[in-house]
Motif scaffolding. Structure first.
Motif: not given
Length: 226
Positions: A74-84, A218-219, A224-225
């Motif tokens: 429900e909080n995709l921004c928490q899992d999608f860190e977008a570090r690169a 990939r991250a 989410l796996k």
């Protein structure tokens, strides 16, 4: 039936005449014509049943619920860190990341929208996860995204190996927009990036942008796996 022999006037026997065979009554008017459509109808029903069964067999994988090996969020921004991507455009989580979530019976969807500026940004990123519960998304995976609908003919698409079951990277006109889509079972991951910092600077950073999107996607799959 054969009758007994009869005597003629000379006292000799005369063989009896054979009994007449009963003739079949002629078919009633329209009877033969009425049978044929019924036979055709029966044959058509058999053929239709065979085709239907064959269709179910052929599309069995399409009708079956796809395998989902990823969890919902429900909080995709928490899992999608977008570090690169952050190494290219700065911290994308600094300026009010926006989450959307829809728990539909057919598709569970989560969206995260990020940008590297408050009112003016040079890079906008959108990550989306679609978990298909009813039908396999594979057959429609290669359909061009509506994100590029105004100029679909100018979009360049290429395969990305080693990411999910299948991954496609699309670069829009003037290389201002890039989309990465990843398919894995019933899950479809999408990362979109739009640059607004000028055509020349965006072109120069396109290769780095594409590499960063692949790394961050990939991250996200790993996060989410299940």
């Amino acid at each position: 039936m054969i009758s007994d022999p009869e005597l003629d006037g000379t006292g000799e026997t005369r063989p009896a005449e054979p009994a007449e065979q009963a003739e079949e009554p002629p078919p009633r008017e329209g009877e033969a014509g009425a049978r044929r459509p019924w036979l055709w109808a029966l044959g058509g029903a058999v053929i239709a049943s065979a085709l239907w069964a064959g269709g179910l067999y052929a599309f069995g994988d399409r009708l079956a619920a796809p395998e989902l090996s990823y969890r919902a969020t429900e909080n995709l921004c928490q899992d999608f860190e977008a570090r690169a991507l952050g190494r290219i455009a700065g911290d994308l989580h600094r300026y009010r990341p926006r989450n959307q979530y829809d728990d539909h019976p057919a598709v569970r969807r989560a969206i995260c929208s990020l940008q590297n500026g408050e009112s003016i940004s040079t890079l906008t990123v959108r990550a989306q996860v679609d978990l298909h519960r009813k039908t396999d998304p594979g057959p429609e995976f290669g359909v061009p995204s509506a994100w590029f609908s105004p100029e679909v003919g100018a979009v360049r698409t290429e395969e990305v190996r080693g990411l999910g079951e299948r991954a496609l990277l699309a670069v829009g006109p003037r290389e201002m927009s890039v989309e990465l889509k990843v398919l894995h079972g019933g899950a479809v991951f999408t990362v979109e990036a739009t640059g607004t910092g000028g055509e020349q600077s965006t072109r120069a950073d396109t290769a780095a942008l594409r590499a960063a999107m692949v790394e961050d996607a990939r991250a996200l799959l790993a996060a989410l796996k299940k």
